[in-house]
Design a protein around this motif. Structure first.
Motif, PDB file in Angstrom:
ATOM      1  N   PHE A 220       0.804  -1.215   0.000  1.00 66.11           N
ATOM      2  CA  PHE A 220       0.000   0.000   0.000  1.00 66.11           C
ATOM      3  C   PHE A 220       0.843   1.274   0.000  1.00 66.11           C
ATOM      4  CE2 PHE A 220      -3.845  -2.297   2.026  1.00 66.11           C
ATOM      5  CZ  PHE A 220      -4.253  -2.713   0.781  1.00 66.11           C
ATOM      6  N   GLY A 221       2.118   1.136  -0.284  1.00 66.57           N
ATOM      7  CA  GLY A 221       2.994   2.299  -0.392  1.00 66.57           C
ATOM      8  C   GLY A 221       4.019   2.061  -1.481  1.00 66.57           C
ATOM      9  N   ASP A 382      -0.970   0.073   7.574  1.00 65.58           N
ATOM     10  CA  ASP A 382       0.458   0.296   7.825  1.00 65.58           C
ATOM     11  C   ASP A 382       1.238  -1.010   7.728  1.00 65.58           C
ATOM     12  OD1 ASP A 382      -0.069   2.946   8.248  1.00 65.58           O
ATOM     13  OD2 ASP A 382       0.104   2.867  10.431  1.00 65.58           O
ATOM     14  N   TYR A 383       0.632  -2.076   8.206  1.00 69.73           N
ATOM     15  CA  TYR A 383       1.281  -3.390   8.168  1.00 69.73           C
ATOM     16  C   TYR A 383       1.557  -3.820   6.731  1.00 69.73           C
ATOM     17  CZ  TYR A 383       1.838  -8.433   9.036  1.00 69.73           C
ATOM     18  OH  TYR A 383       2.310  -9.716   9.085  1.00 69.73           O
ATOM     19  N   PHE A 384       0.723  -3.346   5.826  1.00 72.18           N
ATOM     20  CA  PHE A 384       0.887  -3.689   4.410  1.00 72.18           C
ATOM     21  C   PHE A 384       1.580  -2.571   3.617  1.00 72.18           C
ATOM     22  CE2 PHE A 384      -2.832  -6.270   5.745  1.00 72.18           C
ATOM     23  CZ  PHE A 384      -2.261  -7.511   5.543  1.00 72.18           C
ATOM     24  N   GLY A 385       2.365  -1.752   4.311  1.00 74.52           N
ATOM     25  CA  GLY A 385       3.224  -0.792   3.635  1.00 74.52           C
ATOM     26  C   GLY A 385       2.676   0.604   3.488  1.00 74.52           C
ATOM     27  N   PHE A 386       1.507   0.871   4.054  1.00 76.00           N
ATOM     28  CA  PHE A 386       0.900   2.199   3.935  1.00 76.00           C
ATOM     29  C   PHE A 386       1.694   3.198   4.770  1.00 76.00           C
ATOM     30  CE2 PHE A 386      -2.287   5.317   5.484  1.00 76.00           C
ATOM     31  CZ  PHE A 386      -2.677   5.829   4.266  1.00 76.00           C
ATOM     32  N   ASP A 387       1.929   4.382   4.230  1.00 74.34           N
ATOM     33  CA  ASP A 387       2.708   5.398   4.944  1.00 74.34           C
ATOM     34  C   ASP A 387       2.247   6.785   4.520  1.00 74.34           C
ATOM     35  OD1 ASP A 387       4.567   6.528   6.615  1.00 74.34           O
ATOM     36  OD2 ASP A 387       6.214   6.377   5.191  1.00 74.34           O
TER      37      ASP A 387
END
Length: 573
Positions: A220-221, A382-387
């Motif tokens: 996700f980022g 966030d755990y999946f790359g969201f930032d």
């Protein structure tokens, strides 16, 4: 196979199997006359290893040539490969040993070749290839920029089994910026793959060209050393990136939860500008979701007779990532049937979700009663790359084209009341309290117009609330509006007074000031989340997380809070 057999090829056999295109000889002469260094990019076509054997294919003079390559970890295989590829005079230049020898070759007007179409990992430059995010090596561009070198592409055209013609083409590009070389080389390869079935079939599609931004933990980022997506758009004359990465989101089943999930969808559009977003939701929510324009595609949940078959048929749309805001086995089975390779969701204690590929386990120390649902989902993202920072500004929704049920008089003060709730009677403020509030509002402002909002199920409640009041003051719209009309009339209100219900979230999402009455339910977890004026009313001495009867919130208190909010809003205007 050719790489394994090539050490045993004689010079004669090599010349019988491979030849140089006429353009090669013209290029050799041009390079010799100008004495200008060149950088050669090589794609992974079939027989690409034959390019290192060019010196044995011609008697013409060729410039000093070196090929930069990534060494293998196995020492014995590395030595064998190096000896094989350098057998006919091309120098093999290991990345591990640095670039000093390559630099000397270019300084002397020679040629340095680079395999340029591999996945360069997180150390590469992020651009696009065939419309999808890809990490590319910037090395050809850096070399061309430093030595003002011309850039060429050398490649093989397969003619048969272990037979090919080796060709070369100049790539016109401005090498004053290294990324321009990367873009131009990528575009050249794209055109080769699109224009030739032979080249398309011969290219090494299996080397994970697009793999860097597909990793689940960064999904996700965007994680990369050098992000050149803005420069990529400029190179291709694009206003935005092609949205080719298919993100599917299974939306919640309750309206309020859908509204609380929207900030996450908006943020993913920003964090992954390549994402083509599809929302899967109840058909009743679709007109509202489509009007928001936060996705490219919308899929209504199918009817019961064709439910599971419909999800099985969706596998032909090839979703890349499927996130579930729901927590049920039913939702997990929906995702599983699409055959999506990445299926994400939350995992609560003592619950299994075996049909998902990756789950975020809620930490033991996380007290969900003290965290807003939107923030819990954000931690999952966030755990999946969201930032990204969540965008909580109200939604911009244009509804002028939606037909009126009754004329809207902009000169009057409009107040909305949501007297029902969809799923829990204990969340409803008593009918007599609503009637008392209306009396006070009309007494305070005889020209006020009060809209009673709700679904068809709420109509029995709003009928009791409206009975006896003048129709020019009180208009019962419960069950009379579709979702977009509901939103339109809510937008016309100066303030909305409501229970903890989906309509509260719609009003808040649209930026309409809200006075929300809570009793047994928890405003810390499910309160209005968008940055719009709001007042949360709970019984005195009630815990912030709720738990007391809603009738302990008095009519007098709600009335004065309404007036106070109206006065505050008027002073701001």
């Amino acid at each position: 196979m050719f790489l394994l057999a090539s050490p045993y090829f004689s010079k004669k056999r090599m010349r019988e199997s491979f030849s140089l295109a006429d353009r090669f000889y013209t290029t050799f002469r041009d390079i010799a006359e100008r004495k200008k260094p060149i950088v050669v990019v090589i794609p992974h076509f079939t027989h690409a290893d034959a390019i290192s054997m060019i010196p044995c294919l011609t008697d013409a003079a060729i410039p000093e040539t070196g090929t930069i390559y990534r060494p293998l970890k196995n020492a014995a295989i590395e030595q064998w490969v190096r000896e094989t590829r350098s057998k006919f005079g091309v120098k093999m230049l290991s990345r591990k040993e640095g670039f000093s020898e390559a630099i000397e070759i270019l300084r002397s007007g020679g040629a340095v070749a680079v395999l340029f179409d591999q996945n360069a990992g997180y150390q590469g430059i992020l651009t696009t290839f065939m419309g999808r995010l890809a990490s590319s090596t910037e090395l050809p561009g850096l070399l061309a920029k430093k030595f003002n070198a011309d850039v060429y592409a050398a490649y093989t055209n397969r003619k048969g089994f272990w037979q090919a013609e080796i060709d070369i083409e100049k790539i016109d590009c401005d090498s004053s910026e290294s990324h321009n070389v990367v873009f131009a080389a990528g575009k050249w390869l794209e055109e080769k793959l699109r224009s030739s079935e032979v080249n398309c079939g011969d290219w090494l599609w299996l080397h994970n060209r697009w793999g860097t931004q597909n990793e689940w933990s960064k999904r996700f980022g965007i994680k990369i050393k050098r992000n050149a997506l803005e420069e990529t758009k400029a190179f291709y004359n694009q206003t935005e990136l092609p949205r080719t990465t298919r993100f599917w989101f299974r939306m919640p089943n309750w309206l309020g939860d859908v509204l609380m999930a929207i900030p996450l969808i908006r943020a993913v559009r920003k964090s992954r500008p390549d994402a083509e977003i599809t929302l899967i939701a109840k058909d009743a929510f679709m007109p509202f979701l489509k009007r928001l324009g936060i996705a490219e595609n919308y899929i209504s949940l199918p009817n019961k007779n064709n439910y599971w078959r419909s999800f099985w048929q969706l596998r032909n749309q090839y979703p890349d990532t499927y996130f579930l805001f729901t927590n049920s086995f039913r939702g997990d089975m929906e995702a599983f049937l699409t055959r999506c390779p990445q299926r994400f969701g939350m995992l609560r204690a003592k619950k299994l979700r075996p049909l998902l590929t990756h789950t975020w386990k809620i930490p033991k120390g996380l007290d969900e009663t003290m965290e807003h649902q939107t923030d819990v989902w954000r931690q999952c993202f966030d755990y999946f790359g969201f930032d990204e920072k969540l965008e909580l500004s109200p939604l911009q929704l244009s509804l002028e084209d939606i037909p009126d049920i009754i004329p809207l008089d902009s000169g009057r003060e409009n107040i909305g009341l949501i007297c029902g709730t969809e799923n829990n009677p204990s969340k409803r403020w008593p009918v007599e309290y609503w009637r008392s509030l209306i009396h006070k509002l009309i007494e305070h402002n005889p020209s006020v117009r009060i809209f009673l909002f709700g679904t068809i199920r709420d109509a029995i409640i709003t009928k009791d609330v409206a009975t006896g009041f003048p129709t020019h003051n009180v208009k019962d719209l419960a069950g009379e509006t579709n979702m977009l009309q509901f939103a339109k009339y809510m937008q016309a209100c100066e303030v909305v007074v409501c229970n903890d219900t989906g309509g509260m979230h719609i009003a808040n999402a649209l930026g309409v000031p809200v006075i929300a009455i809570f009793g047994p339910t928890n405003p810390l977890r499910t309160g209005p989340v968008f940055n719009a004026p709001k007042i949360i009313l709970q019984p005195y001495h009630c815990p912030l997380s709720g738990g007391m009867p809603i009738h302990y919130v008095t009519c007098e208190r709600v009335f004065h809070s309404t007036l106070s909010l109206l006065e505050k809003l008027a002073s701001i205007e």
